[in-house]
Design a protein around this motif. Structure first.
Motif, PDB file in Angstrom:
ATOM      1  N   ASP A  37     -11.123   3.902 -41.399  1.00 23.95           N
ATOM      2  CA  ASP A  37     -11.487   2.423 -41.096  1.00 23.95           C
ATOM      3  C   ASP A  37     -12.645   2.207 -41.651  1.00 23.95           C
ATOM      4  OD1 ASP A  37     -13.181   2.620 -38.034  1.00 23.95           O
ATOM      5  OD2 ASP A  37     -12.616   4.182 -39.092  1.00 23.95           O
ATOM      6  N   ILE A  39     -15.421   1.802 -44.706  1.00 26.80           N
ATOM      7  CA  ILE A  39     -15.294   1.217 -46.136  1.00 26.80           C
ATOM      8  C   ILE A  39     -16.139   2.321 -46.944  1.00 26.80           C
ATOM      9  CG2 ILE A  39     -17.169  -0.579 -45.804  1.00 26.80           C
ATOM     10  CD1 ILE A  39     -15.687  -1.910 -48.355  1.00 26.80           C
ATOM     11  N   ILE A  40     -17.231   2.988 -46.284  1.00 27.85           N
ATOM     12  CA  ILE A  40     -18.097   3.775 -46.989  1.00 27.85           C
ATOM     13  C   ILE A  40     -17.436   5.011 -47.061  1.00 27.85           C
ATOM     14  CG2 ILE A  40     -20.150   5.215 -46.696  1.00 27.85           C
ATOM     15  CD1 ILE A  40     -21.271   2.453 -45.168  1.00 27.85           C
ATOM     16  N   ASP A  41     -16.848   5.503 -46.087  1.00 26.48           N
ATOM     17  CA  ASP A  41     -15.874   6.747 -45.963  1.00 26.48           C
ATOM     18  C   ASP A  41     -14.621   6.682 -46.987  1.00 26.48           C
ATOM     19  OD1 ASP A  41     -16.470   7.657 -42.369  1.00 26.48           O
ATOM     20  OD2 ASP A  41     -17.684   8.022 -44.186  1.00 26.48           O
ATOM     21  N   LYS A  43     -14.610   4.893 -49.646  1.00 29.06           N
ATOM     22  CA  LYS A  43     -15.215   5.181 -50.923  1.00 29.06           C
ATOM     23  C   LYS A  43     -15.441   6.404 -51.479  1.00 29.06           C
ATOM     24  CE  LYS A  43     -18.076   2.758 -54.237  1.00 29.06           C
ATOM     25  NZ  LYS A  43     -17.225   2.287 -55.351  1.00 29.06           N
ATOM     26  N   VAL A  44     -16.134   7.282 -50.309  1.00 27.68           N
ATOM     27  CA  VAL A  44     -16.392   8.712 -50.703  1.00 27.68           C
ATOM     28  C   VAL A  44     -15.361   9.542 -50.722  1.00 27.68           C
ATOM     29  CG1 VAL A  44     -17.957  10.583 -49.687  1.00 27.68           C
ATOM     30  CG2 VAL A  44     -18.977   8.249 -49.384  1.00 27.68           C
ATOM     31  N   ARG A  47     -13.615   9.119 -53.998  1.00 31.34           N
ATOM     32  CA  ARG A  47     -14.278   9.571 -55.145  1.00 31.34           C
ATOM     33  C   ARG A  47     -14.268  11.155 -55.044  1.00 31.34           C
ATOM     34  NH1 ARG A  47     -15.263   9.576 -60.114  1.00 31.34           N
ATOM     35  NH2 ARG A  47     -17.073  10.614 -60.749  1.00 31.34           N
ATOM     36  N   PRO A 145     -19.788  14.847 -42.313  1.00 27.01           N
ATOM     37  CA  PRO A 145     -19.327  14.125 -43.731  1.00 27.01           C
ATOM     38  C   PRO A 145     -18.566  15.236 -44.501  1.00 27.01           C
ATOM     39  CG  PRO A 145     -21.909  14.748 -43.796  1.00 27.01           C
ATOM     40  CD  PRO A 145     -21.145  15.167 -42.651  1.00 27.01           C
TER      41      PRO A 145
END
Lengths: 245, 212
Positions: A37, A39-41, A43-44, A47, A145
């Motif tokens: 949920d 958005i940062i995770d 994106k990571v 990638r 992370p």
């Protein structure tokens, strides 16, 4: 090349011919469905996966993931999993609405998708949570992370499981190993992959082990000789090592 | 490193961002190991110095800027503002995704400011009691901070979350103040970092126009 092994089709159904008839470029790359949920995770993780040569579909909820797979309650139409070809699902644990655990359960309950390995990610390193997920059939549990090393480990681990020939049994037998430890409480940990089962009928799908899987009892029952697949690569061992260090 | 560590609650981040980092004229070799694939071949450096032109005109600004960047990064690591997850993000940046870090960080800023507004809004409510909602915001903040390597911000969020779990309103207020302060510091420093990076890319480009 062994890359063809990544086709999820092969793992899912033994009735389909082992020869892959799809164009090579699709079957070369692992297709991962990422669910988070944040958005940062997203994106990571996207990638991380792309840089590890995976195709990625990232969605923001368990519900969307089920929709993507065609498992949504609203539309239970037949899924053309030939084109979807999801090879791995990686999901966050804590999500509003449907948690990663609930998503995992839904996937393992589905006859079409239960063979797809599901990896859970969580920022909390809670053993009970990890155990619960593994019992439910999660392939691995990553503490956030997420790093490149985590993704690479998962990829390697999938490569091992889907290699053609004898090793193809290893993934399924790894689970069988877990179950057999519970049920027969016999020891010899040097069970070679080929002897454990003749046909890869998925034992995992049967919710037959209400008792905790051997992964959670790893320290006690598998203390000395680790079984071939549950060696140092085991996420639990790694977690426990990092936990206590 | 003579840079001052910000004392909690007393620093004015505006001042921090104005301060220039002065470096000696020679090419700084004290790199911290931050990988950079665009480093120029040494042969060109030597050739330049023989012409007698001032060093700065030869585009050695790129080297100096890289050193500035590394110095700033080292400082931020030393202060515990960033941790190795930030390095991990940098490793994910390459020619195919040249702005990855700044993209992720900008999303982080955007999301964080929303969360900070929500948190402040909640605490300012006269009849505030929704600690659960605050906990949800804080979980998000902890997660996103951890994902980009914002260690100090993350740690403050964790403490904030603990105060919230104890329904400690005063503690939450203090934590919010500290969080806003840490966040501001982080944001300013990262902006500085990105600015230096941009200048460095430009400087490297001018120096080696053919390589573009």
């Amino acid at each position: 090349m062994a890359r063809n092994g990544f086709t999820s089709r092969r793992r899912r159904s033994e009735k389909i011919d082992a020869f892959d008839l799809t164009p090579p470029d699709h079957s070369q790359e692992v297709h991962v469905l990422a669910v988070d949920d944040s958005i940062i995770d997203r994106k990571v993780i996207e990638r991380l996966l792309r840089i590890s040569c995976c195709k990625v579909t990232a969605v923001d909820s368990g519900r969307r993931a089920l929709q993507f797979l065609g498992l949504d309650d609203e539309k239970s139409s037949s899924v053309d999993f030939d084109t979807l070809k999801v090879d791995l699902i990686i999901t966050d644990y804590c999500m509003p609405g449907m948690t990663g655990y609930e998503l995992l359960k839904k996937i393992k309950e589905s006859s079409t998708f239960k063979e797809i390995p599901v990896v859970i990610m969580s920022s909390e390193n809670i053993m009970a949570r990890i155990d619960r997920c593994l019992e439910e059939g999660a392939e691995d549990f990553i503490v956030k992370p997420v790093k490149l090393a985590d993704v690479q480990r998962i990829k390697d681990y999938m490569a091992r499981e889907t290699k053609p020939g004898n090793d193809q049994e290893s993934g399924i037998n790894k689970r069988k190993l877990r179950d057999s430890f519970d049920m027969s409480s016999v020891s010899p940990p040097s069970i070679s992959p080929s002897s454990s089962s003749s046909s890869p009928s998925s034992p995992l799908s049967s919710p037959s082990s209400p008792t905790p899987s051997s992964r959670s009892t790893l320290p006690s029952s598998l203390s000395a000789p680790s079984s071939p697949t549950n060696s140092l690569d085991s996420p639990i061992t790694r977690l426990k090592m990092t936990n206590t260090d | 490193m003579t840079d001052m560590l910000p004392a909690a609650g007393s620093c004015r981040v505006g001042l921090m961002s104005q301060r220039r980092i002065n470096l000696p004229q020679q090419t700084a070799r004290e790199v911290t190991g931050y990988g950079d694939r665009r480093s120029p071949p040494p042969a060109l450096l030597c050739r330049g110095s023989k012409t007698g032109l001032p060093v700065w005109m030869l585009g050695l600004g790129a080297d100096r800027l890289r050193a500035d960047m590394n110095r700033l990064l080292a400082l931020l690591f030393h202060q515990g503002v960033l941790d190795e997850q930030f390095l991990q993000l940098q490793q994910l940046q390459d020619e195919s995704s040249p702005n990855f870090v700044s993209e992720v960080v900008n999303i982080y800023f955007h999301e964080s400011e929303k969360l900070l507004r929500n948190l402040r809004g909640l605490l300012m409510e006269r009849e505030f009691s929704d600690y659960k909602k605050m906990g949800i915001h804080l979980n998000q903040f902890v997660g996103s901070s951890s994902s980009i390597g914002a260690k100090r911000v993350r740690n403050v969020c964790v403490a904030f979350r603990a105060a919230s779990e104890q329904n400690n309103r005063a503690g939450c207020f203090r934590a919010l103040e500290l969080l806003e302060h840490e966040y501001c510091y982080l944001k300013n420093k990262l902006h500085e970092l990105f600015q230096i990076e941009q200048q460095r890319v430009l400087a490297a480009g001018i120096r080696y126009p053919m390589q573009n």
